[in-house]
Write an enzyme that holds these catalytic residues in place. Structure first.
Site, short mmCIF file in Angstrom:
data_model
loop_
_atom_site.label_atom_id
_atom_site.label_comp_id
_atom_site.label_asym_id
_atom_site.label_seq_id
_atom_site.Cartn_x
_atom_site.Cartn_y
_atom_site.Cartn_z
N ASP A 66 4.64 11.59 8.63
CA ASP A 66 3.37 11.33 8.48
C ASP A 66 2.64 10.79 9.72
O ASP A 66 1.45 10.84 9.73
CB ASP A 66 2.93 10.55 7.09
CG ASP A 66 3.62 9.26 6.98
OD1 ASP A 66 4.85 9.17 7.23
OD2 ASP A 66 3.08 8.40 6.45
N ASP A 185 3.92 0.93 9.72
CA ASP A 185 4.30 0.91 8.25
C ASP A 185 5.29 -0.17 8.10
O ASP A 185 6.13 -0.44 8.87
CB ASP A 185 5.14 2.23 7.92
CG ASP A 185 4.07 3.42 7.64
OD1 ASP A 185 3.12 3.14 7.69
OD2 ASP A 185 4.73 4.35 7.13
N HIS A 246 -3.69 3.86 5.74
CA HIS A 246 -2.42 4.28 5.05
C HIS A 246 -2.27 3.71 3.63
O HIS A 246 -1.31 3.39 3.38
CB HIS A 246 -1.43 3.84 5.96
CG HIS A 246 0.04 4.33 5.81
ND1 HIS A 246 0.71 3.90 4.70
CD2 HIS A 246 0.61 5.35 6.39
CE1 HIS A 246 2.02 4.75 4.75
NE2 HIS A 246 1.91 5.76 5.76
ZN ZN Z 1 6.90 5.16 7.50
ZN ZN Z 2 3.77 6.42 7.08
#
Ligand code: ZN
Ligand code: ZN
Length: 286
Positions: A66, A185, A246
């Site tokens: 992503d 992330d 996100h």
């Molecule tokens: Zn990730």
């Molecule tokens: Zn991600």
């Protein structure tokens, strides 16, 4: 001179009509720096009048689809666009900066599926050069270390906690106008505190735990960031503006989503400016 942070994509792997894949554009010191390139990044950049050819660097945080699905588009579109405009030379090569590891292999093969198209276009346009990257790989460290600089702008990186995706890094972009920190992330962790110390803008991935517990998404909670903890981190790091991106789940997918994210962050003690991100939201600093 003032600098700008723009969210080019606020989604997760889930395709949504109004949210592109993960990415952030930082415009500072006369440079256009893109962090991650999820689905439809090139379209969001076009919306703020930045061509792929205008990018001075693309910084990747980790090897998750992503955050990468729009990268070949940037490399390929830069080459075609510049070729059609009669621009050429070293600038064709898109500077890409990434931590060494699985991303190195991914980048080495990024354009392989396009080789026939590249061959045909090169012959058609009478060009010797093809779409290429100028790759800088660095060893991801648990300390905050400089990984790139150009002019007045310096970029530092540190590993963050997104296991089992190793390494995953966050970036800190320093210029005379100030500091932007981008987590990529991660869970809420000490490394993000280091990354965000005194930042003018912190772009943090976010999860609303109360909306995730008891759902199938509970299985991914262990490597994302609880929004109350994000508020605590942003407060203790002295961050001025916090942008959530996100988001799991997307705020528009649940009732009163924006208010619930805000309440969670505020309950962590953060009192500065807060943006529950939508694509193309922007914060100026400096
Ligand atoms: Zn990730
Ligand atoms: Zn991600």
């Amino acid at each position: 001179m003032s600098s700008v942070v723009t969210l080019t994509g606020t989604s997760t792997p889930t395709p949504l009509p109004n949210r592109a894949g993960g990415g952030v554009l930082v415009q500072t010191g006369g440079l256009n720096l893109q962090i991650d390139a999820g689905r439809a990044t090139a379209m969001r950049l076009a919306a703020v009048d930045v061509r792929p050819a205008d990018l001075d660097g693309v910084f990747l945080t980790h090897h998750h689809s992503d955050h990468l699905q729009g990268l070949d588009d940037l490399v390929f579109s830069r080459w075609i666009d510049m070729s059609l405009r009669g621009e050429a030379g070293a600038k064709i090569r898109l500077p890409v900066i990434a931590p060494d590891g699985p991303l190195a292999d991914f980048l080495e093969h990024l354009l392989d599926p396009w080789r026939e198209d590249i061959k045909v276009r090169k012959a058609d346009m009478g060009r010797e050069d093809g779409p290429e990257m100028n790759l800088t790989l660095f060893e991801a460290s648990r300390a905050l270390e400089p990984v790139w600089e150009l002019g007045d702008v310096r970029v530092l990186a540190t590993r963050v906690q997104h296991d089992p995706v190793i390494p995953s890094v966050g970036y800190r972009i320093e210029s005379p106008d100030g500091v932007v920190a981008i987590t990529g992330d991660t869970t809420v962790c000490d490394e993000v505190g280091l990354l965000a110390e005194g930042a003018d803008v912190l772009v943090h991935e976010a999860m609303l735990s109360e909306a995730v517990i008891g759902t199938p998404r509970e299985s991914i909670m262990h490597y994302h960031s609880d929004s109350v903890g994000i508020g605590e981190t942003a407060k203790s790091a002295g961050v001025k503006s916090l942008m959530l991106t996100h988001m799991i789940p997307a705020p528009d997918a649940i009732e009163n989503g924006v208010a619930r994210y805000e309440a969670a962050v505020r309950s962590g003690g953060f009192t500065g400016s807060l943006v529950v991100g939508e694509d193309l939201d922007r914060v100026e600093y400096g």
